[in-house]
Design a protein around this motif. Structure first.
Motif, mmCIF file in Angstrom:
data_model
loop_
_atom_site.group_PDB
_atom_site.id
_atom_site.type_symbol
_atom_site.label_atom_id
_atom_site.label_comp_id
_atom_site.label_asym_id
_atom_site.label_seq_id
_atom_site.Cartn_x
_atom_site.Cartn_y
_atom_site.Cartn_z
ATOM 1 N N ALA A 183 0.856 -1.194 0.000
ATOM 2 C CA ALA A 183 0.000 0.000 0.000
ATOM 3 C C ALA A 183 0.886 1.237 0.000
ATOM 4 O O ALA A 183 1.902 1.287 0.694
ATOM 5 C CB ALA A 183 -0.900 0.015 1.227
ATOM 6 N N THR A 222 0.407 5.470 0.427
ATOM 7 C CA THR A 222 -0.485 6.560 0.797
ATOM 8 C C THR A 222 0.357 7.783 1.140
ATOM 9 O O THR A 222 1.545 7.653 1.451
ATOM 10 C CB THR A 222 -1.344 6.182 2.019
ATOM 11 O OG1 THR A 222 -0.493 6.048 3.163
ATOM 12 C CG2 THR A 222 -2.106 4.886 1.796
ATOM 13 N N ILE A 255 -4.953 7.715 -0.615
ATOM 14 C CA ILE A 255 -4.567 6.317 -0.791
ATOM 15 C C ILE A 255 -4.235 6.140 -2.272
ATOM 16 O O ILE A 255 -5.122 6.091 -3.116
ATOM 17 C CB ILE A 255 -5.691 5.361 -0.351
ATOM 18 C CG1 ILE A 255 -6.004 5.575 1.128
ATOM 19 C CG2 ILE A 255 -5.277 3.908 -0.628
ATOM 20 C CD1 ILE A 255 -7.195 4.768 1.640
ATOM 21 N N VAL A 294 -3.634 0.285 -2.941
ATOM 22 C CA VAL A 294 -3.639 -0.900 -2.098
ATOM 23 C C VAL A 294 -3.741 -2.055 -3.080
ATOM 24 O O VAL A 294 -4.729 -2.168 -3.805
ATOM 25 C CB VAL A 294 -4.821 -0.922 -1.098
ATOM 26 C CG1 VAL A 294 -4.883 -2.270 -0.380
ATOM 27 C CG2 VAL A 294 -4.701 0.221 -0.103
ATOM 28 N N THR A 340 -6.839 -0.971 5.407
ATOM 29 C CA THR A 340 -7.741 0.178 5.347
ATOM 30 C C THR A 340 -8.008 0.708 6.753
ATOM 31 O O THR A 340 -7.960 1.926 6.980
ATOM 32 C CB THR A 340 -9.054 -0.189 4.633
ATOM 33 O OG1 THR A 340 -8.740 -0.609 3.296
ATOM 34 C CG2 THR A 340 -10.000 0.989 4.580
ATOM 35 N N LEU A 343 -4.993 2.605 7.811
ATOM 36 C CA LEU A 343 -4.869 3.892 7.124
ATOM 37 C C LEU A 343 -5.845 4.918 7.688
ATOM 38 O O LEU A 343 -5.494 6.091 7.858
ATOM 39 C CB LEU A 343 -5.087 3.704 5.618
ATOM 40 C CG LEU A 343 -4.073 2.806 4.915
ATOM 41 C CD1 LEU A 343 -4.478 2.593 3.467
ATOM 42 C CD2 LEU A 343 -2.656 3.343 5.042
ATOM 43 N N LEU A 402 -9.263 8.602 -2.614
ATOM 44 C CA LEU A 402 -8.601 7.642 -3.501
ATOM 45 C C LEU A 402 -9.328 7.629 -4.833
ATOM 46 O O LEU A 402 -10.422 8.186 -4.963
ATOM 47 C CB LEU A 402 -8.622 6.240 -2.881
ATOM 48 C CG LEU A 402 -9.985 5.648 -2.514
ATOM 49 C CD1 LEU A 402 -10.666 4.964 -3.690
ATOM 50 C CD2 LEU A 402 -9.832 4.657 -1.382
#
Length: 169
Positions: free
Chosen positions: A56, A58, A85, A88, A104, A107, A121
């Motif tokens: 991932a 971010t 984001i 992922v 998730t 995050l 995202l």
């Protein structure tokens, strides 16, 4: 098995995964390395038996202005308006096992701790339903049609608004 922070040494494995998972959305290793360098606390790896099975990326960004794919950022904004984001990604064999939900949740917690009031995202590859279950909603994207088209025909800009903490918390 747990998500862990990504290190620069992971980038070769990340590139292999990215090339396998995002055949229609390739990104250069330099782009991925820059994201990890700019915001290492927002980059994660998922391994199983020492094999990379997911990652991932971010970082803080500007709400409603998703970065173009496969482009360097240069730097992070000094006054970001969203926790973005970027990606992922899980190998097909890792999907459906709760890993995407795990990262998730992590995050969302990170965004809250960092003082953001939202995450955003671009949902691709038919992932919109997953993100909706995680509390994301499609955000009107006037003027972004061309940019979103580069992400694929089903691309949708999405946002998750974080609830304000209770008073006195």
């Amino acid at each position: 098995m747990a998500w862990r922070l990504m290190t620069p040494e992971d980038l070769a494995q990340v590139q292999v995964l990215a090339d396998m998972i995002h055949v229609d959305h390739p990104e250069d290793r330099a782009v991925l390395a820059e994201r990890q360098r700019l915001y290492p606390t927002g980059c994660f790896m998922l391994t199983e038996d020492e094999h990379a099975i997911g990652y991932a990326f971010t970082h803080p960004w500007h709400l409603g202005e998703p970065p173009r794919l496969n482009r360097m950022l240069g730097e992070l904004p000094s006054s970001p308006t969203t926790y973005y984001i970027h990606d992922v990604a899980l190998l097909p064999t890792a999907r459906g096992r709760g890993y995407a939900a795990q990262v998730t949740d992590r995050l969302i917690a990170h965004a809250r701790e960092a003082g953001f009031d939202n995450l955003s995202l671009v949902a691709v590859n038919k992932s919109q339903t997953f993100w909706e279950k995680a509390g994301f909603r499609v955000l009107a994207a006037e003027g972004l049609k061309a940019k979103l088209a580069s992400y694929g025909p089903d691309a949708a800009l999405m946002m998750h608004r974080l609830a304000s903490p209770p008073r006195g918390a």
